[in-house]
Design an enzyme around this catalytic site. Structure first.
Site, PDB file in Angstrom:
ATOM      1  N   THR A   1      52.026  43.651 146.637  1.00  0.00           N
ATOM      2  CA  THR A   1      53.273  43.740 147.395  1.00  0.00           C
ATOM      3  C   THR A   1      54.282  44.706 146.794  1.00  0.00           C
ATOM      4  O   THR A   1      54.896  45.505 147.518  1.00  0.00           O
ATOM      5  CB  THR A   1      53.916  42.343 147.521  1.00  0.00           C
ATOM      6  OG1 THR A   1      52.997  41.448 148.151  1.00  0.00           O
ATOM      7  CG2 THR A   1      55.199  42.401 148.338  1.00  0.00           C
TER       8      THR A   1
ATOM      9  N   GLY B   1      52.866  37.799 142.350  1.00  0.00           N
ATOM     10  CA  GLY B   1      54.238  37.587 141.906  1.00  0.00           C
ATOM     11  C   GLY B   1      54.820  38.675 141.030  1.00  0.00           C
ATOM     12  O   GLY B   1      56.025  38.683 140.780  1.00  0.00           O
TER      13      GLY B   1
ATOM     14  N   LYS C   1      36.639  37.618 144.437  1.00  0.00           N
ATOM     15  CA  LYS C   1      37.854  36.903 144.057  1.00  0.00           C
ATOM     16  C   LYS C   1      37.975  35.680 144.961  1.00  0.00           C
ATOM     17  O   LYS C   1      38.062  35.805 146.181  1.00  0.00           O
ATOM     18  CB  LYS C   1      39.079  37.805 144.215  1.00  0.00           C
ATOM     19  CG  LYS C   1      40.393  37.099 143.907  1.00  0.00           C
ATOM     20  CD  LYS C   1      41.575  37.996 144.263  1.00  0.00           C
ATOM     21  CE  LYS C   1      42.878  37.210 144.171  1.00  0.00           C
ATOM     22  NZ  LYS C   1      44.032  37.966 144.697  1.00  0.00           N
TER      23      LYS C   1
ATOM     24  N   GLY D   1      53.533  37.354 146.753  1.00  0.00           N
ATOM     25  CA  GLY D   1      54.470  38.163 147.516  1.00  0.00           C
ATOM     26  C   GLY D   1      55.925  37.987 147.154  1.00  0.00           C
ATOM     27  O   GLY D   1      56.798  38.616 147.754  1.00  0.00           O
TER      28      GLY D   1
END
Length: 258
Positions: free
Chosen positions: A210, A188, A100, A161
Site C-alpha cells: 500500500t 502495515g 503465501k 493497509g
C-alpha cells in the site's frame, strides 16, 4: 563488511535471494507494476490469483519480468480448505510451489485467522508447497506453523493497509528471539523509515504494498523503500551500539578541573 553484504542471502526453504525487499502487487495499475519492480530491485513479488486470470486480456503476469519469483497468495480464503484450493489452482497456472498463506475470515479488521492458518500450513506442506503464513504475531501460533511445515513466518506489523508501522514490534522481537525461521514483516509498513527500523531489528525481509502503490510517485517510493531495507540490513549486520547511560563521544580527561 562489504563482503558480508555481498554474501548475505535471504534463504526461504530451498530458495535463495539477494534482495530482502518483497513487493506486493495488490493495488497497482498494471502500467506501474514494471517500473515499481525495476526501482525496488526486488526478486520476489506477491500475487493475488484473481489478478493472474489467464483468460483476461490484461493479465498482470504479462507485466512482471520472467526473472522475478512469484509469491502467489491465498487472498480470499476464509479457512484452510479454501486456502488449499487456491494454492492448487495457483500451481496449475504455473506459479510454482512458493505460497503465501492468507486466511482471513474477518471482513472488518482483516486480521489473519491464526488457527486456520496453522491447519493450512499442514495441508499445503503435505502437498509439496513451500508455505509462508501471514499471521498475527503470536509465539505459540508461530511455533505451531513452524512445526506444521512453514518455511518462513510473516507477522503483520499493523493492520493491513493501515500504514501505521511497527505496532507489533515487541511481539515480532519475541518471534525473532524464539523462532528459527526467516521472519518477514508483512502488512502495515507505511514509510521507508519503518521498513529500515524493522530490518535493524534483524527481520529477514520486509514486504510492502500500500505505501508504494498509493504514493504520488510510485517508482520513486519503491526506490526509497529498497534503499531503506538495504540500509537497515547493513545496520543490523554492522551491530548497533546499545548503552544504558550517557557516554561521552570525546575524552574528558584533562578538561576543566582535571
Amino acid at each position: 563488511m562489504q563482503e558480508n553484504l555481498k554474501n548475505d542471502k535471504l534463504k526461504i526453504g530451498k530458495y535463495e535471494f539477494d534482495s530482502r525487499f518483497i513487493l506486493g502487487s495488490g493495488k497497482y495499475s498494471l502500467e506501474l507494476i514494471k517500473s515499481a519492480i525495476e526501482e525496488a530491485k526486488t526478486q520476489i513479488i506477491t500475487l493475488a490469483l484473481r489478478r493472474a486470470n489467464t483468460g483476461e486480456i490484461a493479465n498482470i503476469l504479462d507485466y512482471i519480468p520472467k526473472n522475478i519469483t512469484l509469491l502467489p497468495n491465498t487472498s480470499g480464503a476464509r479457512n484452510a480448505d479454501e486456502a488449499l484450493r487456491i494454492a492448487r489452482l495457483s500451481r496449475e497456472l504455473g506459479c510454482g510451489e512458493l505460497i503465501k498463506i492468507e486466511v482471513i475470515s474477518d471482513s472488518r479488521y482483516l486480521l489473519p485467522d491464526n488457527y486456520e492458518t496453522i491447519k493450512a500450513c499442514e495441508l499445503l506442506a503435505k502437498e509439496g508447497f513451500t508455505p509462508l503464513p501471514y499471521m498475527h504475531a503470536d509465539l505459540y501460533a508461530a511455533r505451531a506453523m513452524r512445526d506444521a511445515g512453514a518455511a518462513a513466518i510473516m507477522p503483520l506489523a499493523a493492520p493491513i493497509g493501515s500504514n501505521k508501522g511497527l505496532c507489533a514490534k515487541e511481539f515480532i522481537q519475541i518471534l525473532l528471539n524464539e523462532i528459527d525461521l526467516p521472519i518477514i514483516v508483512d502488512a502495515g509498513i507505511g514509510s521507508p523509515s519503518q521498513a529500515c527500523e524493522a530490518m535493524q531489528m534483524g527481520v529477514s525481509a520486509v514486504m510492502v504494498n500500500t505505501a508504494i502503490a498509493e504514493a504520488k510517485d510510485v517508482a520513486l517510493m519503491a526506490k526509497a523503500f529498497s534503499l531503506a531495507v538495504n540500509a537497515g540490513r547493513a545496520a543490523f549486520l554492522a551491530g548497533l551500539a546499545s548503552v544504558s547511560k550517557a557516554k561521552a563521544s570525546s575524552p574528558l580527561t584533562g578538561f576543566l578541573r582535571d
